[in-house]
Design a protein around this motif. Structure first.
Motif: not given
Length: 207
Positions: A83-91, A93-101, A187-188
């Motif tokens: 989806r062209g999301l920020d590749p830094a997200l891969l670093n 986990g779920n705590g960030v991903w479940h909202g942002v992604v 997360y930045p």
């Protein structure tokens, strides 16, 4: 949280009745997590009424905020890569991903495209230097819903009652302190949120 009477949607913000949307959220979550979503929905409605925001919009967003919480890491990683999301997200986990992604799954599976809703879901995990009031409301409702029980939650409730923005400042400071204490990566955008709301870097927009 069980309500005394069924909630009915009146504004056509989503292509579902309340019962239909609640059922779709419940399908993707354990009962414990779904009950949390219902409590966040109710808390969001209350905060919205107190802060000049549409309670129905806030309630829908609160109900949806953890829609993607219990998906697999593989699902999130696939979405980040496709989806062209920020590749830094891969670093992270779920705590960030479940909202942002997770907002991507709300679009894909529920066909909800209201950007106010989606943006508030994205921001409920990490905040942002600029947070519209709807995003602030869901951010805080998730933090202070009635069954939250951690040191400082009563202070957070009292502060938020007096000032929504002050509640956001309290939460982001509390969260950063927790992450540092745990030795967790930050997360930045979470750090940028802290700098804007607590550290006095730049101008915080709260409307």
């Amino acid at each position: 949280m069980k309500t005394s009477q069924p909630i009915e949607f009146t504004e056509n913000l989503v292509p579902y009745t309340h019962a239909e949307l609640a059922a779709k959220v419940a399908e993707k979550l354990t009962d414990g997590r779904f009950q949390h979503c219902l409590r966040v929905e109710q808390t969001s409605r209350k905060l919205a009424a107190e802060n000049g925001v549409d309670p129905e919009l806030a309630g829908i967003t609160g109900l949806l905020h953890d829609y993607a919480k219990q998906r697999s890491d593989e699902t999130f990683i696939h979405l980040i890569k496709t989806r062209g999301l920020d590749p830094a997200l891969l670093n992270y986990g779920n705590g960030v991903w479940h909202g942002v992604v997770g907002a991507e799954l709300i679009k894909d599976e529920l066909h909800i495209y209201n950007e106010d809703i989606l943006n508030a879901v994205r921001l409920h995990t990490v905040g942002a230097p600029y947070m519209p009031k709807l995003a602030q409301i869901v951010f805080m409702a998730d933090f202070i819903e009635p069954k939250r029980d951690f040191p400082g939650v009563d202070d957070a409730r009292k502060i938020t009652k007096k000032s929504l923005a002050a509640g956001v400042r309290y939460q982001i400071q509390h969260t950063l302190n927790y992450l540092i204490t745990q030795g967790a990566a930050v997360y930045p955008q979470t750090l940028a949120t802290y700098n804007a709301w607590v550290g006095g870097v730049g101008t915080v927009a709260t409307k």
